[in-house]
Design an enzyme around this catalytic site. Structure first.
Site: not given
Length: 841
Positions: A530-531, A533-534, A537, A552, A648
């Site tokens: 899906l994407g 993050g910091g 994935s 995550k 953030d």
């Protein structure tokens, strides 16, 4: 000069509020202090209590108020509190008549003080409660805010005011468990019950005001809502900003009554009870006592309250008991206190995940769980529901409601249950299974065999052999003990290291712990990304019950243990409709993952930076998203047990559900700040383009989130990134363009042109741009709090007009671009500027 004159008038007025011989006033000036030195038994109702008045407000009406040091029952500690009491011809003098007081607000129910504790109104305008040893217990944190005095007004509101007689701080904005007539409960605010009538500390029950109704829940993890009274919006134009309690009922801010009762002359107050009821108390003159006037409107029967019989307690027609066995089964529960059955029941053998193979489900015939309003129920058949509970160590019961399809509720904590009968629950069709721990049965004893007769001639030899065998056995045991001790000492360092790797097993309050194998199955071996993050994935997954989740996967714990703990403990412990919910986690020595609720419309950046008119969001959707994000941040900054700074805020960390409701996600960079701590010095963290200018000053507060929110607002309204390298160099930075257009009074030029609806509402969009400008002020003191932003967006407060549009900080922009050439790079603690390394100033 006018201010000085008004302050003098206020001082004279406060003096005349008391009789000449009185030592009690309703107003106090700066540099006043009071010591808790009560006279035992002087101010007594039916309960044993002690009160040392500080400010007294006798009224001509039926109700008067007093604030001071108060205790009841055994006086193990004192509250600084506001109390309501019937006027009853109160005489104000050296010994005022204050009888039958009831606490309606308190400052320190989490930390009671002792005799000789002090309350001080400092010369700087801060009201501070200190223990006898001088340790600060509570404060209003109002130093430097132009406070000139403290007053207790006729409604029982304790107010710090300035020379214009405007409120700087008031107790009505910080409710505890009660409301008095005239008091408002704002949107997002809540009452929290005490543990019991004898214990002032905060309990599990809360009562909150949401945009669409009143919510009562148990603050478990996740919360278990037991009453949700929706507002009827027919004829109401907009959401309420508050509800207000009056003698005639509970009213919306629009004036509509939502809870009627009919007393208008007797003293009243409303209280959230420890068991879950919301009760109205009335002073009964002929009985000289406070009596229940209006019982709770939250439930239809006493047994529907979650703590009416404590944890695992079974309620039946006002009586409490423990779950009993079916037939000849084992007894699994016993009362905590046989003399007080309403305190609940305890497990005879505690549940333990280490012995989950001995878990089983005890079916409770004709017993249901207290009515739960839960959005996380899942469709199951009864056997799948039971199996799901057995496979989840966090599950304490399986509550199955029969139907097509069936509804399965798997609570992680069990509170009161209720015995079904045709009068109270005529339509109930659910079955309750409670998870219990079975004691493993030992195998059958070995058969006893009679020894063969021993010949007399061999008895002496046998005795010698026994002695030798015993000596050898003793030596062997001693040798074995030495080996074990040596082995344990030798491996202590290794074991401690393994314990460190397993530290996540002890994380409290997390709903579900998943195995890595179950997440591999759920995500089809992490195939649908899906994407990113910091810290790793994010993958789409589907649990066995059909629930869609976002998993995550973190890139290991090396150097990131604190960050992972912050995510697990922070998100797992807070619950708000505009914050992404943590479903569970996975913690092994080699894999650490977080499992979130799935947001089908993805992150906000995918919607606001698209150029297609067909996919562009309309004005109302964008406005709702901005309000949702503001509410989520306001909750993080002000309503959590600890203040939470996100660090953030950006479109990638704002997720949208199927109805485009926005939720703030990704607390991997969050830092907890105690509520009594106004500043925190930390290393630079966040994303380039959204960083507030104060990162170069080492003075970091929650206002950095306000600044980032302002940048996101502009991106939503303008439909472009704050740093767009496809634009000409002079228009590359959105804040530069915004500054220029504001000076030229041409902000309409910035409205997102990919949406005709946005252009149609251009004037409203420009007004919201000005709110964004308020959030972007260089001076943190000039930025609004997120709670103020919410009030402005809801139309109950105006925003600041005198704005400084020179908010772009070239210094921090150059510093950031010197480190990163990309416009979307996360900055963590590895990037530390010299001014931050210098530490606090």
């Amino acid at each position: 000069m006018d201010c000085v004159l008004q302050c003098l008038i206020l001082f004279i007025a406060s003096f005349h509020l008391a009789y000449a011989e009185s030592i009690y006033y309703s107003v106090a000036n700066l540099s006043s202090s009071w010591t808790n030195n009560p006279v035992p038994g002087e101010y007594v109702g039916y309960d044993r209590s002690e009160l040392m008045p500080i400010l007294l407000r006798p009224n001509e009406g039926p109700t008067s108020f007093v604030c001071g040091f108060y205790c009841n029952y055994d006086c193990d500690g004192y509250l600084f509190a506001v109390l309501i009491f019937p006027t009853m011809n109160v005489t104000v003098g050296r010994h005022p008549r204050i009888i039958y007081p009831r606490v309606v607000w308190s400052a320190n129910r989490h930390a009671l003080v002792s005799v000789n504790a002090t309350l001080e109104l400092t010369p700087e305008g801060d009201l501070i409660l200190r223990e006898a040893n001088g340790a600060e217990v509570w404060s209003t944190h109002t130093s430097g805010k132009s406070v000139v005095g403290l007053s207790l007004n006729e409604t029982g509101n304790l107010v710090l005011f300035d020379c214009n007689n405007s409120s700087v701080w008031q107790s009505f904005d910080h409710p505890t468990d009660s409301l008095v007539p005239g008091q408002k409960l704002a949107l997002g605010a809540k009452l929290t019950a005490s543990v019991s009538k004898k214990d002032w500390s905060q309990g599990l029950i809360s009562f909150s005001v949401y945009s669409d109704g009143l919510v009562a829940c148990v603050e478990s993890n996740p919360p278990q809502i037991y009453s949700y009274r929706h507002f009827d919006y027919s004829g109401v134009i907009k959401e309420p900003s508050h509800v207000i309690f009056k003698n005639e009922g509970l009213f919306l801010s629009s004036g509509r009554r939502i809870w009627p009762f009919f007393s208008a002359s007797s003293p009243l107050y409303l209280k959230l009870e420890p068991k879950g009821q919301v009760t109205v108390y009335e002073w009964v003159w002929n009985e000289y006592d406070w009596k229940v006037y209006g019982d709770s409107f939250l439930a239809n029967y006493d047994c529907e309250y979650p703590l009416i019989c404590g944890k695992y307690g079974v309620c039946s027609v006002g009586q409490c008991g423990c779950p009993g066995p079916n037939g000849g089964e084992t007894v699994y529960f016993r009362p905590i206190n046989f003399k007080q059955p309403d305190l609940g029941c305890s497990e005879i053998t505690s549940l333990t995940c280490e012995a989950s193979q001995y878990h089983s489900l005890l079916e409770l015939n004709d017993i249901i769980y207290f009515p739960v309003v839960n959005e996380y129920g899942i469709d199951y058949d009864i056997e799948s529901c039971k199996q799901a509970c057995l496979e989840n160590c966090s599950c304490k019961a399986a509550i199955f409601t029969h139907g097509e399809p069936g509804y399965c509720h798997l609570p992680s904590e069990i509170f009161s249950l209720a015995l079904m009968n045709t009068e109270t629950y005529p339509f109930s069709n659910s079955t309750t299974f409670i998870k219990v721990q079975n004691v493993p049965k030992e195998g059958p004893p070995a058969p006893v065999i009679d020894p063969a007769p021993i010949p007399p001639s061999s008895m002496k030899t046998s005795r010698i052999e026994v002695i030798l065998a015993s000596c050898f056995g003793a030596f062997f045991v001693m040798f074995l003990v030495v080996i074990i001790i040596w082995h344990s000492l030798f491996l202590k360092r290794k074991d401690s290291k393994e314990d460190e790797e397993d530290f996540l097993k002890q994380v409290p309050g997390v709903p579900i712990r998943f195995s890595n194998e179950s997440l591999v199955v759920a995500t089809e071996n992490f195939s649908q990304k899906l994407g990113e993050g910091g810290f790793g994935s994010v993958f789409k997954g589907i649990l066995r019950d059909g629930t869609k989740v976002a998993v995550k996967c973190l890139d290991g714990l090396v150097g990131r243990k604190d960050s992972f703990l912050a995510e697990v403990e922070t998100i797992g412990g807070i619950h708000h409709m505009n914050l992404v919910r943590l479903v569970g986690y996975c913690a092994t020595k080699s894999n650490q993952s977080l499992v979130y609720e799935y947001m089908c419309n993805g992150s906000l950046d995918k919607w606001i930076f698209r150029r297609s008119q067909e996919l562009a969001l309309d004005w109302q959707t964008r406005r709702k998203i901005i309000l949702d994000v503001a509410k989520g941040l306001a909750y993080l900054h002000g309503d959590c047990q600890k203040k939470i700074v996100h660090f953030d805020i950006k479109p990638q960390n704002i997720l949208l559900d199927e109805n485009f409701n926005a939720k703030v996600s990704d607390f991997g960079l969050s830092k907890l700040i105690d509520k009594d701590q106004s500043l925190v010095v930390t290393t630079l963290r966040g994303t380039v383009g959204y960083l507030a200018p104060e990162w170069l000053s080492s003075t970091i507060t929650e206002k950095i989130d306000v600044y980032s929110f302002g940048v996101v607002m502009l991106e939503i309204l303008c439909g472009r990134k704050n740093l767009d390298r496809s634009q000409p160099e002079e228009d590359m930075h959105l804040l530069n363009v915004f500054k220029k257009k504001a000076k030229e009074d041409q902000l309409l030029d910035l409205v997102d042109k990919s949406s005709e609806d946005m252009l149609f509402h251009g004037i409203e969009v420009v007004e919201m741009m000005k709110l964004a400008a308020w959030c972007l002020q260089n001076d943190t003191a000039c930025r609004p709090s997120m709670s103020v932003v919410v009030k402005v967006l809801e139309g109950v407060m105006d925003f600041e007009d005198n704005l400084d549009y020179s908010f772009l900080n070239p210094q921090i922009s150059r510093a950031m671009e010197a480190v990163h050439n990309s416009n979307d790079v996360a900055v963590t603690a590895s990037l530390v500027l010299p001014s931050i390394l210098s530490g606090p100033r």
